[in-house]
Write an enzyme that holds these catalytic residues in place. Structure first.
Site, PDB file in Angstrom:
ATOM      1  N   GLU A   1       1.718  50.498  -3.338  1.00  0.00           N
ATOM      2  CA  GLU A   1       3.113  50.153  -3.653  1.00  0.00           C
ATOM      3  C   GLU A   1       3.488  49.047  -2.680  1.00  0.00           C
ATOM      4  O   GLU A   1       3.590  49.284  -1.473  1.00  0.00           O
ATOM      5  CB  GLU A   1       4.005  51.380  -3.478  1.00  0.00           C
ATOM      6  CG  GLU A   1       3.613  52.508  -4.415  1.00  0.00           C
ATOM      7  CD  GLU A   1       4.516  53.738  -4.328  1.00  0.00           C
ATOM      8  OE1 GLU A   1       5.162  53.933  -3.285  1.00  0.00           O
ATOM      9  OE2 GLU A   1       4.576  54.481  -5.303  1.00  0.00           O
TER      10      GLU A   1
ATOM     11  N   LYS B   1      -0.933  58.127   8.186  1.00  0.00           N
ATOM     12  CA  LYS B   1      -0.820  57.138   9.291  1.00  0.00           C
ATOM     13  C   LYS B   1       0.495  56.401   9.079  1.00  0.00           C
ATOM     14  O   LYS B   1       0.598  55.511   8.243  1.00  0.00           O
ATOM     15  CB  LYS B   1      -2.003  56.164   9.219  1.00  0.00           C
ATOM     16  CG  LYS B   1      -2.437  55.567  10.534  1.00  0.00           C
ATOM     17  CD  LYS B   1      -1.473  54.645  11.246  1.00  0.00           C
ATOM     18  CE  LYS B   1      -1.300  53.268  10.665  1.00  0.00           C
ATOM     19  NZ  LYS B   1      -0.097  52.600  11.259  1.00  0.00           N
TER      20      LYS B   1
HETATM   21  P1  NAD Z   1       2.539  46.370   6.538  1.00  0.00           P
HETATM   22  O1  NAD Z   1       1.675  46.040   5.376  1.00  0.00           O
HETATM   23  O2  NAD Z   1       2.563  45.434   7.688  1.00  0.00           O
HETATM   24  O3  NAD Z   1       2.143  47.800   7.150  1.00  0.00           O
HETATM   25  C1  NAD Z   1       2.156  48.963   6.381  1.00  0.00           C
HETATM   26  C2  NAD Z   1       1.247  49.987   7.012  1.00  0.00           C
HETATM   27  O4  NAD Z   1      -0.099  49.521   6.946  1.00  0.00           O
HETATM   28  C3  NAD Z   1       1.521  50.284   8.487  1.00  0.00           C
HETATM   29  O5  NAD Z   1       1.380  51.674   8.714  1.00  0.00           O
HETATM   30  C4  NAD Z   1       0.430  49.508   9.202  1.00  0.00           C
HETATM   31  O6  NAD Z   1       0.103  50.050  10.468  1.00  0.00           O
HETATM   32  C5  NAD Z   1      -0.718  49.695   8.217  1.00  0.00           C
HETATM   33  N1  NAD Z   1      -1.801  48.710   8.345  1.00  0.00           N
HETATM   34  C6  NAD Z   1      -1.710  47.408   8.708  1.00  0.00           C
HETATM   35  N2  NAD Z   1      -2.942  46.831   8.699  1.00  0.00           N
HETATM   36  C7  NAD Z   1      -3.820  47.790   8.330  1.00  0.00           C
HETATM   37  C8  NAD Z   1      -5.238  47.815   8.136  1.00  0.00           C
HETATM   38  N3  NAD Z   1      -5.994  46.730   8.331  1.00  0.00           N
HETATM   39  N4  NAD Z   1      -5.807  48.975   7.753  1.00  0.00           N
HETATM   40  C9  NAD Z   1      -5.070  50.095   7.555  1.00  0.00           C
HETATM   41  N5  NAD Z   1      -3.733  50.131   7.726  1.00  0.00           N
HETATM   42  C10 NAD Z   1      -3.102  48.990   8.095  1.00  0.00           C
HETATM   43  O7  NAD Z   1       4.007  46.586   5.944  1.00  0.00           O
HETATM   44  P2  NAD Z   1       5.365  46.850   6.720  1.00  0.00           P
HETATM   45  O8  NAD Z   1       5.796  45.587   7.400  1.00  0.00           O
HETATM   46  O9  NAD Z   1       5.223  48.104   7.515  1.00  0.00           O
HETATM   47  O10 NAD Z   1       6.362  47.187   5.510  1.00  0.00           O
HETATM   48  C11 NAD Z   1       7.070  46.214   4.808  1.00  0.00           C
HETATM   49  C12 NAD Z   1       6.417  45.956   3.471  1.00  0.00           C
HETATM   50  O11 NAD Z   1       6.294  47.165   2.727  1.00  0.00           O
HETATM   51  C13 NAD Z   1       7.273  45.038   2.584  1.00  0.00           C
HETATM   52  O12 NAD Z   1       6.430  44.143   1.906  1.00  0.00           O
HETATM   53  C14 NAD Z   1       7.916  46.008   1.602  1.00  0.00           C
HETATM   54  O13 NAD Z   1       8.344  45.441   0.386  1.00  0.00           O
HETATM   55  C15 NAD Z   1       6.799  46.996   1.404  1.00  0.00           C
HETATM   56  N6  NAD Z   1       7.299  48.264   0.849  1.00  0.00           N
HETATM   57  C16 NAD Z   1       6.988  48.577  -0.443  1.00  0.00           C
HETATM   58  C17 NAD Z   1       7.485  49.755  -1.010  1.00  0.00           C
HETATM   59  C18 NAD Z   1       7.180  50.134  -2.441  1.00  0.00           C
HETATM   60  O14 NAD Z   1       7.412  51.276  -2.798  1.00  0.00           O
HETATM   61  N7  NAD Z   1       6.667  49.233  -3.251  1.00  0.00           N
HETATM   62  C19 NAD Z   1       8.278  50.606  -0.241  1.00  0.00           C
HETATM   63  C20 NAD Z   1       8.568  50.248   1.073  1.00  0.00           C
HETATM   64  C21 NAD Z   1       8.073  49.074   1.616  1.00  0.00           C
END
Ligand code: NAD
Length: 490
Positions: free
Chosen positions: A259, A184
């Site tokens: 992550e 997803k």
């Molecule tokens: P997010 O947490 O808003 O969303 C990530 C994913 O989760 C999306 O696909 C979203 O649709 C899904 N999601 C949201 N709510 C959900 C739920 N209730 N159930 C299932 N899925 C759900 O994050 P974002 O804004 O897309 O990304 C930015 C964040 O990701 C930042 O905090 C960044 O540091 C982190 N990030 C971490 C790494 C790593 O390797 N540690 C790498 C890239 C990004």
């Protein structure tokens, strides 16, 4: 009922708006808009908006396909994965073009580095699973053997930054381990996942082995992580979402790896190559700072503060904000107007709270999604701008008097994703490298990755480790086979 919607063109490449389930394109009655951060008035396409029923169909398909895929030998699965890696290589310029329009990462770095990593991810895991030797030993008059059993359906949920690289990084170990996969992708950059599905199809993976569903996290994502037939959840995203998905995983006792975000320290000691450190540090503005591992908290030894700052500001002034497709551009726009406002909100609150803006500090121009590369000198260590992830081109600068204070400041947030140290002193590098609480610490370098090394975060930066054998173990159930010696016929 399976049905397909019409494909649309992005950057001259045909993209399907639909889900990919059981080897077929499947549409949804509802859609969501996908716009380009390069020009927000540009509607790239309307994507299928998955719901509970979409999630159920995807889990049905992955669940049915599991036993056939799990029974294959690692070398047989590797053949599919190598074929896919070749297809990714052949299409990498196209994928880079689409990803640039979809999330605005610099096209040149997408082409040269980020998209080819997708092929490397598949080759690395295909080979690792084949090379794997089971651990065998004798004790208590028994022969012992540790066996990796594929564990079932893996759900992979990814964020909007570097979506193709991150999706391949997380799907490859699950497939290599013998699990079937449902991906997803994030709703702000869904396009290259759809191309990924085309390539999986072209590589001939059996139907149901790899599925992708498009849509919102709170809708189709929520239904996926709550389905009790799912046996692994691998998530990359924000700590806030990580907690919600972790709770769903706990409800079904499903192993979960996360992550998450970072607020990593970048420590420059007085004996360092200050010019190299300043150049690398200013280089972090490249993708508008939308990089989880960025060293956003600059910690500089007091005695070199002025020299470092002068060099850093010089390098920062060389940046060119512009269209990510242009090779001269070094700072891309941010992903989405909401995210731009969120970044500006952090900066304006920091200003109102008495922190000093050294450079930048505002939206670059009204009709675009660029934010000026920004440096803030905080008034203390406990303010929001130091303690919370901004995920934009915003760094803070603090000084330290000695090694002890550097380590204390480095470890003073809830995060623990990465750390960077600049020094020429081997013993100091070793001591501080061990003392910094983080999943990865780089010394005099940044973002170099060996795909067999563990990767993840401590604190609110993550749970578990991916990378190499760690990811293959995560997607497997480990079994100990123990046989009493001399009890079996030859
Ligand atoms: P997010 O947490 O808003 O969303 C990530 C994913 O989760 C999306 O696909 C979203 O649709 C899904 N999601 C949201 N709510 C959900 C739920 N209730 N159930 C299932 N899925 C759900 O994050 P974002 O804004 O897309 O990304 C930015 C964040 O990701 C930042 O905090 C960044 O540091 C982190 N990030 C971490 C790494 C790593 O390797 N540690 C790498 C890239 C990004």
């Amino acid at each position: 009922m399976s049905q397909t919607s019409s494909r649309f063109e992005v950057g001259g490449i045909s993209v399907s708006p639909d889900h990919y389930i059981n080897g077929k394109r499947v549409s949804s009655p509802q859609t969501f808009e996908d716009r380009s951060p390069l020009d927000w008035s540009l509607l790239l396409g309307e994507m299928a908006r998955g719901d509970h029923d979409t999630a159920r169909q995807a889990v049905d398909a992955a669940y049915e396909a599991f036993s056939g895929w799990a029974e294959l030998k690692p070398a047989q699965r590797a053949e599919y994965m190598h074929r896919l890696a070749e297809l990714i290589d052949a299409k990498s310029a196209d994928i880079a073009r689409v990803e640039c329009l979809d999330m605005a990462m610099l096209q040149e770095s997408l082409e040269l580095r980020v998209i080819p990593r997708g092929a490397r991810n598949f080759r690395a895991y295909a080979d690792l699973a084949v090379k794997h030797e089971e651990r065998v030993w004798s004790s208590n008059n028994t022969d012992n053997r540790v066996i990796r059993m594929p564990s079932g359906v893996s759900v992979i949920i990814t964020p909007w930054n570097a979506p193709f690289m991150l999706s391949t990084w997380k799907c490859a170990p699950a497939l290599a381990a013998g699990n079937t996969v449902i991906l997803k992708p994030a709703e702000w950059s869904p396009l290259t996942a759809s191309i990924f599905a085309d390539l999986i199809d072209e590589a001939g993976f059996p139907p149901g082995v790899f599925n992708i569903v498009q849509g919102y996290g709170e809708e189709v994502g929520d239904s996926l992580v709550k389905d009790p037939r799912v046996r692994r959840i691998s998530f990359t995203g924000s700590p806030e979402t990580g907690k919600i998905i972790g709770a769903a995983a706990a409800e079904n006792l499903v192993p979960f790896t996360a992550e998450l975000g970072g607020k990593s320290p970048l420590i420059v000691f007085a004996d360092a190559d200050v010019d190299a450190a300043a150049r690398k540090t200013a280089g972090q503005y490249d993708d508008s700072g939308q990089v989880c591992m960025a060293g956003t908290r600059l910690l500089v030894e007091e005695s070199i503060q002025d020299e470092f700052l002068e060099k850093f500001l010089n390098y920062t002034s060389e940046h060119v904000l512009g269209d990510s497709r242009n090779p001269e551009t070094t700072i891309s726009p941010m992903i989405h107007p909401e995210h731009l406002q969120s970044v500006d909100g952090f900066v304006q609150r920091a200003v109102a709270d008495g922190n000093r803006v050294v450079t930048g500090g505002k939206i670059w121009k009204e009709d675009g999604l660029w934010y000026e590369p920004t440096l803030i000198e905080p008034r203390s260590n406990d303010v929001e701008i130091v303690q919370k992830e901004v995920f934009g081109p915003v760094l803070t600068l603090q000084t330290f008097a000695d090694e002890k204070e550097a380590v204390e400041l480095a470890n003073s947030t809830e995060y623990g994703l990465a750390g960077m140290i600049y020094t020429k002193d081997a013993e100091l590098a070793n001591r501080v490298g061990r003392a910094v609480r983080a999943g990865t610490v780089w010394v005099n370098c940044f973002l170099i990755r060996d795909l067999t090394a563990p990767f993840g975060g401590t604190g609110i930066s993550g749970i578990g480790r991916e990378g190499g054998d760690y990811a293959l173990d995560f997607h497997s159930d480990l079994k100990t086979l123990q046989i009493l010696q001399s009890s079996l016929n030859d």
